[in-house]
Design an enzyme around this catalytic site. Structure first.
Site, PDB file in Angstrom:
ATOM      1  N   PRO A   1     -27.046  36.062  74.569  1.00 56.01           N
ATOM      2  CG  PRO A   1     -25.412  37.199  76.104  1.00 56.01           C
ATOM      3  CD  PRO A   1     -26.335  37.483  74.814  1.00 56.01           C
TER       4      PRO A   1
ATOM      5  CB  CYS B   1     -25.574  38.247  85.001  1.00 57.42           C
ATOM      6  SG  CYS B   1     -26.340  36.844  85.846  1.00 57.42           S
TER       7      CYS B   1
ATOM      8  CG  HIS C   1     -32.660  42.999  79.852  1.00 54.33           C
ATOM      9  ND1 HIS C   1     -32.288  41.633  79.628  1.00 54.33           N
ATOM     10  CD2 HIS C   1     -33.771  43.221  80.215  1.00 54.33           C
ATOM     11  CE1 HIS C   1     -33.352  40.983  80.146  1.00 54.33           C
ATOM     12  NE2 HIS C   1     -34.395  42.126  80.252  1.00 54.33           N
TER      13      HIS C   1
ATOM     14  CG  ASN D   1     -31.207  41.677  75.576  1.00 60.81           C
ATOM     15  OD1 ASN D   1     -30.935  41.350  76.780  1.00 60.81           O
ATOM     16  ND2 ASN D   1     -31.721  40.558  75.003  1.00 60.81           N
ATOM     17  N   GLY D   2     -34.265  42.196  75.551  1.00 62.82           N
ATOM     18  CA  GLY D   2     -35.090  41.931  76.687  1.00 62.82           C
ATOM     19  C   GLY D   2     -36.469  41.877  75.986  1.00 62.82           C
ATOM     20  N   GLY D   3     -37.205  40.789  76.004  1.00 60.92           N
ATOM     21  CA  GLY D   3     -38.550  40.617  75.829  1.00 60.92           C
ATOM     22  C   GLY D   3     -38.878  40.711  74.329  1.00 60.92           C
TER      23      GLY D   3
END
Length: 305
Positions: free
Chosen positions: A66, A154, A226, A267-269
């Site tokens: 998202p 977030c 993340h 998640n992340g990169g």
């Protein structure tokens, strides 16, 4: 004189047509080359997944992460045309926005309803008040959503000022209350989006305590992690938080090993198919190792299937 004008006209437009034809040919060759490269990658990944029935048979491996101002209903409609099986997320919707506009929430549910797509679409809610989050989840559920994700990842200072997002990782007991209220109102056990920690005081034991409290206090089994710290500093923008804190994928894989009964999405990169496959392989080198549940990717590498 008329003949000269006509000849000039024909010559002028003839040159334009030839240039246009040349441009189209070049574009067509370029497009076909890029398409063939993409198709080749798609076939490679499909062959890989076919060789790993343990990965492909009981869950959707790829999730599209998202992102505010990107994963709106237009983008989700396009992504669903591209992929029937990928899990899609709404943008984060605050509980207040849902509760104040419950009769007119078409902007975040329109395309999902049209495509009868709620089995593979997750609505992400932002908030920290158990009562408000429960009401928002109930409204989303009435529109057909079967999967609810809570945003505790977030790092925006504006979001933090509203007492939700990554700052909620510092209040796991409050998150337990939020999750319990959502389950009471909808019968749905939500999933959790989080980071590996907040600010510079990272301790793996603290992250484990966070997961333990949620899994035992609210029966949460699904976590989207993340693999970066969240820096809650006004001088740090959300873009900085997606770029500057180092990625520590090994921490997510450690969670997979230490909590084998839970489902972790990394998640992340992750920008390419090759990177995604590399993460999946970490959990299949030995039959006794627990598997990473899925990969949360950017829309640019969504698998076509």
């Amino acid at each position: 004189m008329l003949l000269i004008k006509q000849a000039t006209f024909i010559l002028y437009y003839g040159v334009l047509v030839n240039i246009l034809v040349y441009v189209l040919k070049v574009w067509n060759v370029t497009f076909n080359n890029e398409f063939m490269i993409m198709l080749s990658k798609q076939r490679t990944v499909k062959r890989y997944l076919a060789a790993l029935p343990k990965l492909s048979s009981h869950r959707t491996v790829f999730h599209v992460a998202p992102m505010m101002d990107y994963t709106d209903h237009h983008q989700r409609h396009l992504m669903r045309i591209i992929s029937r099986r990928a899990v899609l997320y709404t943008e984060m919707v605050t509980s207040g926005a849902v509760n104040r506009n419950w009769t007119n929430i078409d902007p975040f549910q329109y395309s999902d309803t049209l495509l009868e797509d709620h089995d593979r679409t997750v609505i992400q809610l932002g908030g920290s008040c158990p009562k408000d989050m429960g009401e928002a989840a109930k409204i989303a559920h009435s529109y057909g959503y079967k999967h609810i994700n809570i945003n505790a990842g977030c790092p925006s200072s504006r979001v933090a000022s509203g007492s939700f997002g990554a700052c909620l990782m510092l209040e796991p007991e409050l998150l337990v209350e939020v999750c319990q209220r959502i389950t009471e109102e909808t019968g749905i056990i939500p999933s959790m989006k989080c980071r590996i920690g907040v600010n510079d005081d990272y301790e793996y034991e603290r992250l484990c305590d966070f997961v333990h409290k949620l899994s035992h206090g609210a029966n949460l089994t699904e976590y989207v992690v993340h693999a970066r710290m969240a820096i809650l500093n006004k001088s740090f923008t959300p873009a900085d938080n997606r770029r500057i804190p180092p990625l520590r994928y090994e921490i997510v894989h450690r969670l997979v090993r230490d909590f084998p009964a839970l489902h972790f999405t990394i998640n992340g990169g992750i920008q390419t198919f090759e990177q995604a496959i590399e993460h999946l392989e970490k959990g299949v080198k030995g039959e006794s190792l627990p598997l990473l549940y899925s990969i949360s990717i950017t829309a640019s590498i969504i698998i076509l299937h």
